[in-house]
Design a protein around this motif. Sequence first.
Motif, short mmCIF file in Angstrom:
data_model
loop_
_atom_site.label_atom_id
_atom_site.label_comp_id
_atom_site.label_asym_id
_atom_site.label_seq_id
_atom_site.Cartn_x
_atom_site.Cartn_y
_atom_site.Cartn_z
N HIS A 5 32.15 40.05 51.74
CA HIS A 5 32.77 41.37 51.56
C HIS A 5 32.47 42.31 52.73
O HIS A 5 33.27 43.17 53.06
CB HIS A 5 32.29 42.02 50.26
CG HIS A 5 32.97 41.52 49.03
ND1 HIS A 5 34.30 41.71 48.78
CD2 HIS A 5 32.49 40.84 47.97
CE1 HIS A 5 34.61 41.17 47.62
NE2 HIS A 5 33.53 40.62 47.11
N THR A 75 38.60 44.58 45.11
CA THR A 75 37.14 44.66 45.19
C THR A 75 36.69 44.62 46.66
O THR A 75 37.23 43.86 47.46
CB THR A 75 36.51 43.50 44.41
OG1 THR A 75 36.88 43.64 43.03
CG2 THR A 75 35.00 43.50 44.51
N ALA A 102 34.95 47.97 42.77
CA ALA A 102 35.32 46.76 42.03
C ALA A 102 36.51 47.08 41.12
O ALA A 102 36.59 48.16 40.55
CB ALA A 102 34.15 46.26 41.19
N THR A 103 37.39 46.10 41.02
CA THR A 103 38.58 46.30 40.18
C THR A 103 38.23 46.26 38.71
O THR A 103 38.92 46.85 37.89
CB THR A 103 39.66 45.23 40.48
OG1 THR A 103 39.07 43.94 40.35
CG2 THR A 103 40.24 45.42 41.87
N GLY A 107 33.14 42.37 38.17
CA GLY A 107 32.98 42.29 39.63
C GLY A 107 31.93 43.27 40.10
O GLY A 107 31.12 42.98 40.98
N HIS A 108 31.92 44.42 39.50
CA HIS A 108 30.96 45.48 39.78
C HIS A 108 29.54 44.97 39.53
O HIS A 108 28.65 45.09 40.36
CB HIS A 108 31.30 46.62 38.81
CG HIS A 108 30.86 47.97 39.23
ND1 HIS A 108 31.69 49.05 39.15
CD2 HIS A 108 29.70 48.44 39.68
CE1 HIS A 108 31.04 50.12 39.54
NE2 HIS A 108 29.84 49.78 39.87
#
Length: 145
Positions: A5, A75, A102-103, A107-108
């Motif tokens: 990322h 994300t 994050a979506t 994911g967060h």
Amino acid sequence: MLSTHLKDTVTFQDSVSSWEESIKVAAEPLLNQGNIKESYIEKMINNVHEFGPYIVIVPGVAMPHAQNAGEVNSTGVSLLKLEKPVLYPEDKEVSLILVLAATDSDGHLDLISTLAEVLSEEDTKEGLEKAESKEEILRLIESAE
């Protein structure tokens, strides 16, 4: 995962005028890539005004984030390293700002978990604070993941 990322979203800056500016500058790569909308940045700043410096997760490191209500398109994570620390509320000095977008909450949580693992290693945290290049930061995070 975290290093992937961060591949195109690590920035360095000498200083910023305020903690609000640190969030804006740190989030800029995600905004430019289309991961987030401008409103997500405002939401992160408003959260600190409302809830205090809870985003300062360990001394010297802030992790601005907010709940996604349509402001996160994909994300992403970005990192800003400041040469001169900026003061967050309650006189918390911060020189590393990692913006999480994050979506969804899963994911967060995955990103937060990975980040917590990386920062729990004192050598890694110190290395990040001393790093002078994007490559150095990515290498440190990859080795800690």
